[in-house]
Design an enzyme around this catalytic site. Structure first.
Site, PDB file in Angstrom:
ATOM      1  N   LYS A  18      35.367  43.985  50.213  1.00  0.00           N
ATOM      2  CA  LYS A  18      35.717  43.158  49.054  1.00  0.00           C
ATOM      3  C   LYS A  18      36.813  42.195  49.498  1.00  0.00           C
ATOM      4  O   LYS A  18      37.863  42.638  49.975  1.00  0.00           O
ATOM      5  CB  LYS A  18      36.214  44.085  47.941  1.00  0.00           C
ATOM      6  CG  LYS A  18      36.373  43.413  46.598  1.00  0.00           C
ATOM      7  CD  LYS A  18      36.533  44.466  45.512  1.00  0.00           C
ATOM      8  CE  LYS A  18      36.851  43.828  44.176  1.00  0.00           C
ATOM      9  NZ  LYS A  18      36.977  44.832  43.123  1.00  0.00           N
ATOM     10  N   GLY A  51      36.257  33.575  47.388  1.00  0.00           N
ATOM     11  CA  GLY A  51      35.666  34.693  48.133  1.00  0.00           C
ATOM     12  C   GLY A  51      36.692  35.649  48.713  1.00  0.00           C
ATOM     13  O   GLY A  51      36.345  36.575  49.435  1.00  0.00           O
ATOM     14  N   ASP A  73      27.987  43.969  34.286  1.00  0.00           N
ATOM     15  CA  ASP A  73      27.949  43.915  35.759  1.00  0.00           C
ATOM     16  C   ASP A  73      28.925  44.914  36.359  1.00  0.00           C
ATOM     17  O   ASP A  73      28.908  45.150  37.566  1.00  0.00           O
ATOM     18  CB  ASP A  73      28.271  42.500  36.264  1.00  0.00           C
ATOM     19  CG  ASP A  73      29.526  41.922  35.628  1.00  0.00           C
ATOM     20  OD1 ASP A  73      29.540  41.760  34.405  1.00  0.00           O
ATOM     21  OD2 ASP A  73      30.502  41.660  36.356  1.00  0.00           O
TER      22      ASP A  73
HETATM   23  P1  AMP Z   1      35.012  41.148  38.450  1.00  0.00           P
HETATM   24  O1  AMP Z   1      35.748  40.728  37.231  1.00  0.00           O
HETATM   25  O2  AMP Z   1      35.895  41.561  39.593  1.00  0.00           O
HETATM   26  O3  AMP Z   1      33.948  42.147  38.168  1.00  0.00           O
HETATM   27  O4  AMP Z   1      34.295  39.826  39.001  1.00  0.00           O
HETATM   28  C1  AMP Z   1      33.357  39.097  38.248  1.00  0.00           C
HETATM   29  C2  AMP Z   1      32.607  38.153  39.143  1.00  0.00           C
HETATM   30  O5  AMP Z   1      33.489  37.193  39.716  1.00  0.00           O
HETATM   31  C3  AMP Z   1      31.886  38.832  40.292  1.00  0.00           C
HETATM   32  O6  AMP Z   1      30.668  38.163  40.469  1.00  0.00           O
HETATM   33  C4  AMP Z   1      32.816  38.594  41.453  1.00  0.00           C
HETATM   34  O7  AMP Z   1      32.150  38.605  42.683  1.00  0.00           O
HETATM   35  C5  AMP Z   1      33.359  37.218  41.138  1.00  0.00           C
HETATM   36  N1  AMP Z   1      34.693  36.959  41.741  1.00  0.00           N
HETATM   37  C6  AMP Z   1      35.876  37.513  41.422  1.00  0.00           C
HETATM   38  N2  AMP Z   1      36.863  37.029  42.183  1.00  0.00           N
HETATM   39  C7  AMP Z   1      36.303  36.125  43.036  1.00  0.00           C
HETATM   40  C8  AMP Z   1      36.786  35.287  44.091  1.00  0.00           C
HETATM   41  N3  AMP Z   1      38.066  35.234  44.420  1.00  0.00           N
HETATM   42  N4  AMP Z   1      35.880  34.518  44.723  1.00  0.00           N
HETATM   43  C9  AMP Z   1      34.592  34.538  44.406  1.00  0.00           C
HETATM   44  N5  AMP Z   1      34.067  35.287  43.425  1.00  0.00           N
HETATM   45  C10 AMP Z   1      34.900  36.085  42.751  1.00  0.00           C
HETATM   46 MG    MG Z   2      32.638  43.220  39.032  1.00  0.00          MG
END
Ligand code: AMP
Ligand code: MG
Length: 483
Positions: free
Chosen positions: A117, A130, A256
């Site tokens: 991650k 990313g 998700d």
């Molecule tokens: P989460 O809230 O962590 O479940 O993330 C929700 C979505 O945002 C998921 O598709 C993650 O992969 C994406 N995401 C979160 N932080 C980043 C980041 N810094 N760069 C790219 N995608 C992100």
């Molecule tokens: Mg997530």
């Protein structure tokens, strides 16, 4: 040493089945290499459980491996596509900053996804970079390990490395990569993504794959899709009951972030409740309290309904009939959860067997805690340990009246049950922040000491009073997503 020799020495055993699924639901992509990886922490006990041995590998090489700069030979890196209802709104997503290296299979034939991650952009990154920062990755590490210690199904954390690069958030922060393991990363949102695509073959293969990987026992049933739904309902009701038991607030229960395995996943804005209150919310973006402590069972059911929708064509060819069956099945969540929750609360209070008064004893106690802003974790411990000294709230008549009834109801075996159900400590938010701050300033000692105790929260420890103390002011505590 050649790469293959290193892999053998470590004990990797990759067998990558998800990568064989339709390319419509994944992208083959390698981690972006990083400048100067440095090992921050490795979970030696978890490594041992997985049959992995890094003890003869130097830290630079370990850092290189867990940053993705040097990939295991048989890894096949992918980013997974998924969709999700985020705060109720449907969005197409995917691993925006995560990459699955593959599946490591242990000697006792258990299969785990190995995932980075913070390992760079993917086609699903949208506006994101990313990347991930050290603080949030160590936060996921300590909370997920604490959850495992609390005996709650969860993804686990294997290692954290810094990248030698900075990430820009509100300020410039140290970049880091977390390696997490999971029995899989298949989410409700994975099913939503494939269902949306309308690709029946892809859906069929995801459905069969999920059943084979997680619940092969339903493979030969008359209606595997319906049986899968029932199992996931059961797993998720267990999970949310456990969260309620320890006062865990996930904070971002989007579809998700709900696995079909029943493991807790994605420790973003999560936090633990101090004083008992169903409305407790810590996430800075959860303005309506959608994911408040007391709303979590309701949201679990809502998410399960979204899962059921994707399965409709497989539950019955007749659409109306499928809707009726799925609705009835999802509605069973209420009674399943109520029963599990009642049993859990009975265990927390040491109520063995059943008695007509039990529900009232429980609800009176919870109401009393709420009215008196009593600390959720510690109040059960005070009961368990008969420790009411120096705490004025227990001198109140309202408490004494309740206590007398409770004492009459419990017996000699009650305390054993209470001891198994009530942890001696939880990762208190302010302590988590404190140890993370020290870790960001290169002092990992407070983090490691806290972690060690959190991994055994039901055992007796000397000198844990400091870890048990509630925060003096919890009103302003806020957590953040996706950092
Ligand atoms: P989460 O809230 O962590 O479940 O993330 C929700 C979505 O945002 C998921 O598709 C993650 O992969 C994406 N995401 C979160 N932080 C980043 C980041 N810094 N760069 C790219 N995608 C992100
Ligand atoms: Mg997530």
């Amino acid at each position: 040493m050649r790469d293959r020799d290193i892999d053998n020495k470590i004990g990797w055993h990759f067998d990558n089945t998800y990568a064989r699924l339709s390319e419509k639901i994944l992208t083959k992509i390698k981690p972006t290499s990083v400048k100067k990886p440095k090992l921050i922490i490795i979970n030696e006990k978890l490594c041992r459980n997985l049959g992995l041995n890094f003890s003869n590998i130097n830290n630079d090489l370990i850092a290189s491996i867990f940053s993705g700069n040097q990939l295991p030979q048989n890894s096949e890196c992918i980013a997974q596509a998924y969709a999700g209802h985020q705060f109720g709104h449907f969005t197409v997503l995917g691993d925006g900053r995560a990459i699955v290296l593959g599946e490591h299979v242990t000697k006792d034939n258990k299969r785990f996804d190995i995932q980075f991650k913070g390992s760079g952009k993917t086609p699903y990154s949208r506006q994101g970079d990313g990347r991930a920062a050290l603080g949030p990755m160590l936060r996921e590490y300590i909370i997920s390990e604490a959850m495992n210690g609390l005996k709650i199904p969860t993804t686990r954390s294997l290692a954290v490395v810094t990248t030698g690069e900075t990430v820009m958030r509100e300020e410039s922060l140290k970049g880091a990569i977390l390696t997490r393991i999971a029995s899989s990363h298949i989410r409700v949102g994975t099913f939503q993504y494939v269902s949306l695509s309308g690709d029946k073959d892809a859906f069929n293969s995801l459905l069969n794959y999920t059943i084979n990987r997680h619940y092969p026992e339903v493979k030969n049933s008359n209606n595997p899709a319906l049986e899968l739904l029932k199992i996931v309902i059961n797993k998720q009701s267990d999970l949310v009951t456990n969260w309620m038991r320890v006062g865990f607030i996930h904070g971002v229960m989007n579809t998700d972030n709900m696995t079909v395995s029943g493991e807790s996943i994605d420790y973003g804005p999560c936090a633990f409740m101090d004083s008992y209150n169903l409305k407790t919310v810590f996430s800075s973006i959860d303005l309506q309290g959608r994911y408040a402590y007391g709303n979590q069972p309701l949201i679990t059911k809502w998410n399960l309904a979204r899962f059921a929708e994707t399965l409709l064509p497989y539950i019955d060819k007749n659409k109306d009939k499928a809707i009726k069956i799925a609705t009835d099945t999802v509605n069973e969540f209420d009674s399943i959860y109520e029963k599990k929750w009642l049993n859990m609360m009975k265990s927390k209070l040491g109520l063995i067997g059943s008695n007509d008064e039990d529900k009232k004893i429980i609800s009176d106690f919870l109401t009393w805690m709420e009215n008196n802003k009593a600390d959720y974790t510690n109040t059960f411990l005070f009961l368990l340990n008969d420790d009411f000294k120096n705490n004025k709230i227990f001198e109140k008549e309202t408490f004494i009246n309740w206590y007398k009834k409770w004492r009459k109801r419990v017996d000699g075996k009650s305390k054993d049950l209470m001891r198994e159900t009530n942890p001696n400590l939880i990762p208190r938010n302010y302590i988590v922040e404190k140890v993370l701050k020290a870790a960001e300033n290169n002092d990992l000692n407070p983090f490691n000491s806290f972690l060690e105790i959190l991994q055994k929260p039901y055992e007796d420890h000397v000198n844990i009073k400091d870890y048990q103390a509630p925060a003096t002011n919890t009103d302003d505590y806020k957590t953040f997503c996706g950092t």
